[in-house]
Design an enzyme around this catalytic site. Structure first.
Site, mmCIF file in Angstrom:
data_model
loop_
_atom_site.group_PDB
_atom_site.id
_atom_site.type_symbol
_atom_site.label_atom_id
_atom_site.label_comp_id
_atom_site.label_asym_id
_atom_site.label_seq_id
_atom_site.Cartn_x
_atom_site.Cartn_y
_atom_site.Cartn_z
ATOM 1 N N TYR A 145 0.860 -1.182 0.000
ATOM 2 C CA TYR A 145 0.000 0.000 0.000
ATOM 3 C C TYR A 145 0.890 1.223 0.000
ATOM 4 C CZ TYR A 145 -3.552 3.333 1.613
ATOM 5 O OH TYR A 145 -4.401 4.406 1.733
ATOM 6 N N ASP A 240 9.397 2.753 -0.530
ATOM 7 C CA ASP A 240 8.362 3.396 0.271
ATOM 8 C C ASP A 240 8.689 3.084 1.731
ATOM 9 O OD1 ASP A 240 6.184 3.928 1.849
ATOM 10 O OD2 ASP A 240 4.698 3.211 0.417
ATOM 11 N N LYS A 268 4.459 9.728 8.278
ATOM 12 C CA LYS A 268 4.215 10.318 9.602
ATOM 13 C C LYS A 268 5.385 10.289 10.581
ATOM 14 C CE LYS A 268 1.705 6.267 8.875
ATOM 15 N NZ LYS A 268 0.572 5.987 8.031
HETATM 16 N N1 HOZ Z 1 -3.745 2.749 6.036
HETATM 17 C C1 HOZ Z 1 -3.298 2.851 7.363
HETATM 18 C C2 HOZ Z 1 -2.588 1.642 7.830
HETATM 19 N N2 HOZ Z 1 -1.802 0.956 6.906
HETATM 20 C C3 HOZ Z 1 -4.395 3.156 8.329
HETATM 21 C C4 HOZ Z 1 -4.470 4.603 8.545
HETATM 22 C C5 HOZ Z 1 -5.386 5.019 9.675
HETATM 23 O O1 HOZ Z 1 -6.498 4.534 9.785
HETATM 24 O O2 HOZ Z 1 -4.980 5.877 10.426
#
Ligand code: HOZ
Length: 427
Positions: A145, A240, A268
């Site tokens: 992802y 990534d 983040k």
């Molecule tokens: N796509 C995020 C984890 N791989 C989740 C993001 C979230 O819900 O904060």
């Protein structure tokens, strides 16, 4: 233990004005069932829900809380900086200091551009790779992802896998056509795609340790093989590192795996949990970004002072205290060993994948080294496992398609408490 009363009320209320009651799909608990917990505060290794119950947190904001929640130097730095305004939309000295710090820690990063999320970082890195090579197609891996930009929502992991969304409405066939996919750890499949699309592939993008289908570890030779293909074919190799950056080592997965990437994306973690991302890499490629080159990319909140001071404080702590990485590894290894001991007694097949401070459990009787293997595990059992632990105050990611993240705030006592909850779990 929480009776979830307030979370239930809040979830009902949220659904009236927020689609699905959440601002990011995995949080909705839709696949594991039950009511998503609405959190009120967190400190160190613990989160506290709206009903006042305490949870040992294995999500850690999906990675960045490596030093635990509300890490005091970060909180203090944010508070002080906020008094000088929360946004300028103009350059600051702090952005240079942040860029210099990232460059000093990250192999192969000569230049870096700040953005506001991992999604933005990945979509911008892909655009740059395309602009640099003059090619359109790229290869990604099933179950990886890279945020929710259109081009990446093909055979994606995380929420897309959790909700089993095969084709994302709104992503046009024209866009998806240039996204080629291969199974993770399958070098032959990549070679074949490259041969079939000779001279047309701009980039190969990969999570060097995947965290969006549970934790999936690259097999020996896989990354080296990808690097060699990129070198032979003039393809930009993009790591990534939204999850792995500054977590697996100060120099991220590049350092830990000993593999050079051409471009790297961060999320983040470089904001200490604030909404930040960045992409960086070799000068030869980065100089194609506007205003130096014509590959356009921009943002008012890019380099935001509050995000920068939080990220700078966090990264500087990591740089100045290399023992943090050993501590994270040791804690995760201890969790691994103890989990293994107790799961062995349960008479169900399971696989624990761990790399550094990323770890996950799949209920499977075969190795889980790609998305197909993760998908064929008993994920219904995982959902029960999730709820059993939640009821005992242990907060895992609410999907088997996510990795768990460990923080330095997690104590051996917390791990023992977690294992006691696993002991009570009845498969
Ligand atoms: N796509 C995020 C984890 N791989 C989740 C993001 C979230 O819900 O904060």
């Amino acid at each position: 233990m929480s009776d979830y009363t307030k979370s239930k009320e809040l979830f009902e209320r949220a659904q009236k004005t927020i689609p699905g009651g959440v601002n990011s799909p995995v949080r909705a608990f839709k696949s594991v069932g039950g009511t998503p917990l609405f959190m009120e505060r967190a400190k160190g290794a613990y989160m506290y829900d709206a009903d006042g119950a305490r949870y040992i947190d294995y999500i850690n904001s999906w990675g960045p809380m490596m030093l635990g929640h509300a890490y005091e130097p970060v909180v203090k730095a944010i508070q002080e900086k906020a008094a000088d305004s929360t946004s300028f939309g103009a350059p600051t000295k702090l952005e240079i200091e942040m860029a210099e710090l990232i460059v000093s820690m990250s192999p192969n990063v000569d230049m870096v551009r700040m953005v506001s999320s991992g999604t933005e970082a990945c979509m911008s890195a892909l655009r740059l790779a395309r602009g640099y090579t003059g090619r359109n197609k790229f290869i990604k891996f099933e179950g990886c992802y890279h945020g929710h930009a259109d081009a990446f929502l093909v055979k994606a992991g995380s929420g897309v896998a959790t909700f089993n969304i095969q084709t994302v409405p709104g992503v046009t066939a024209g866009v998806s056509m240039d996204t080629l996919t291969a199974p993770y750890n399958d070098l032959e499949a990549v070679k074949q795609l490259v041969a079939e699309n000779k001279g047309e592939i701009a980039a190969i993008i990969i999570e060097p340790v995947a965290g969006n289908m549970g934790c999936i570890i690259p097999e020996p030779g896989f990354m080296e093989g990808l690097r060699a293909i990129c070198d032979q074919e003039g393809i930009v190799f993009i790591f990534d590192e939204v999850m792995t950056g500054f977590r697996l080592a100060a120099g991220g997965a590049q350092e830990r795996l000993g593999i050079n990437a051409d471009l790297v994306t961060y999320g983040k973690v470089i904001g200490g949990g604030m909404p930040v991302g960045a992409f960086g890499g070799k000068k030869e490629i980065m100089q194609h970004i506007a205003p130096l080159g014509n590959v356009y990319q921009a943002g008012t909140l890019s380099g935001n002072p509050i995000a920068m001071i939080a990220g700078y404080t966090m990264l500087k702590t990591l740089k100045d205290n290399p023992s943090i990485y050993k501590e994270l590894d040791d804690k995760t290894a201890y969790l691994h060993t103890e989990l293994d001991k107790v799961l062995k007694t349960k008479n169900v097949p399971y696989v624990i994948n761990r790399f550094g401070s990323m770890i996950s459990v799949h209920f499977s009787d075969k190795p889980v080294n790609n998305f197909a293997a993760a998908a064929s595990a008993d994920n219904v059992l995982f959902n029960r496992f999730f709820h059993a632990l939640l009821a005992d105050g242990v907060y895992l990611p609410p999907s088997a398609y996510e990795t768990w993240f460990i923080s330095t705030a997690l104590s051996n006592e917390d791990i023992k408490e977690t294992i006691a909850a696993v002991e009570k779990f009845q498969p």
